[in-house]
Design a protein around this motif. Sequence first.
Motif, mmCIF file in Angstrom:
data_model
loop_
_atom_site.group_PDB
_atom_site.id
_atom_site.type_symbol
_atom_site.label_atom_id
_atom_site.label_comp_id
_atom_site.label_asym_id
_atom_site.label_seq_id
_atom_site.Cartn_x
_atom_site.Cartn_y
_atom_site.Cartn_z
ATOM 1 N N ARG A 1 0.828 -1.207 0.000
ATOM 2 C CA ARG A 1 0.000 0.000 0.000
ATOM 3 C C ARG A 1 0.866 1.263 0.000
ATOM 4 N NH1 ARG A 1 -0.605 -2.094 5.198
ATOM 5 N NH2 ARG A 1 0.261 -0.769 6.870
ATOM 6 N N ASP A 2 2.085 1.161 0.598
ATOM 7 C CA ASP A 2 2.993 2.307 0.592
ATOM 8 C C ASP A 2 3.421 2.636 -0.838
ATOM 9 O OD1 ASP A 2 2.898 2.369 3.365
ATOM 10 O OD2 ASP A 2 4.613 1.016 3.564
ATOM 11 N N MET A 3 3.735 1.600 -1.611
ATOM 12 C CA MET A 3 4.145 1.821 -2.995
ATOM 13 C C MET A 3 2.980 2.350 -3.826
ATOM 14 S SD MET A 3 6.629 -1.491 -3.683
ATOM 15 C CE MET A 3 7.188 -0.876 -5.274
ATOM 16 N N ALA A 4 1.804 1.803 -3.598
ATOM 17 C CA ALA A 4 0.623 2.254 -4.344
ATOM 18 C C ALA A 4 0.324 3.717 -4.070
ATOM 19 C CB ALA A 4 -0.578 1.380 -3.994
ATOM 20 N N GLU A 5 0.540 4.138 -2.830
ATOM 21 C CA GLU A 5 0.273 5.528 -2.463
ATOM 22 C C GLU A 5 1.194 6.494 -3.197
ATOM 23 O OE1 GLU A 5 0.595 5.722 1.748
ATOM 24 O OE2 GLU A 5 -1.347 4.740 2.115
#
Length: 353
Positions: A246-250
Amino acid sequence: MHRGPRDPEFRPHRVVVLAMDGVLPFELGIPHRIFGRPKDARGRHLYEVVTCSIRPPGPVQTDADFAVQVEHGPETLATADTVIVPASYELGPVFEQGVLTEELAAALTHIRPGTRLASICTGVYVLAAAGHLDGRPATTHWADSDRLQRLFPQIRVDPDVLFIDDGDVLTSAGVAAGIDLCLHMVRRDHGTAIANDVARRTVVPPHRDGGQAQYIHRPVPDPQQSTTTSARAWALGRLHEPIQLRDMAEQEAMSVRTFTRRFREEVGVSPGQWLTQQRVERARHLLESTDLSVDQVAHDAGFGTAQSMRQHLQAALGVTPTAYRRTFRAGSGTGNGSVEDTSRPYDDVGARR
């Protein structure tokens, strides 16, 4: 190429490239370019590259409007430590029926047992027809993978990877993937520092992310469509930290689902697989070039614990961190290939396990 006067035991690893009629000049030249560069600390070439034909010395027609003069016949295959078969557009019954010609079969009998074998692109058909790939994984150009599987159902064909390392037999995808494969063999034999130096001098990346899936023709995406480039750069700058999907997606302002799909389309592997590959490469670099403890390397590479790093290096390379450092430690020599593990099915970034 000769033995060093102060080290009578030194002998460069001999790579013999098999040139057949219809050979692609670009692919024929890849082994010479990559293996012709590496040297040890004393300036001695680590490889000797020789080209041979399946016939007596003479011209070999390429797929271009010129021939190449090959000075060595098939008996040279008997001197090889590694044999590389580049692609040819005139394989005839090898490509059409999966059987060797008498002339080619006779030439291949010169290869000694235990010789490392490799193919570039459709050169895999020669290894397959000779029986060297039975029961093994292999790859070739994505456009020819279905045909390879039909002709040789006993082979486990993977059309998505750039190359496959199955220990003593290696195969690559099409054209430029031959560079990836040859750099991988240098890395396997002598470590990342030497392979990276060859890559820099050749002006190519030391290894490419993902596999062939990213090169298969698809409709051109909307030019306004977001990519995952920024997320990858962000992650590479903090590999030592825990990184969640989710960090990368953000970083791209995407949902996890959209980001995962887009990432796989662009890179050819999942975000998790890519992160593991980058951390393995980071660990390799630190083990070769620093005095950091194994625990510190594990932390800096983002594995958290030495045990976790040990498991990932065993899966990717077939050796422990300590064994890898002992073989490829900067200043410890040129490496002797002792990291080879013929039981491992696939290896390294750009390949799949």
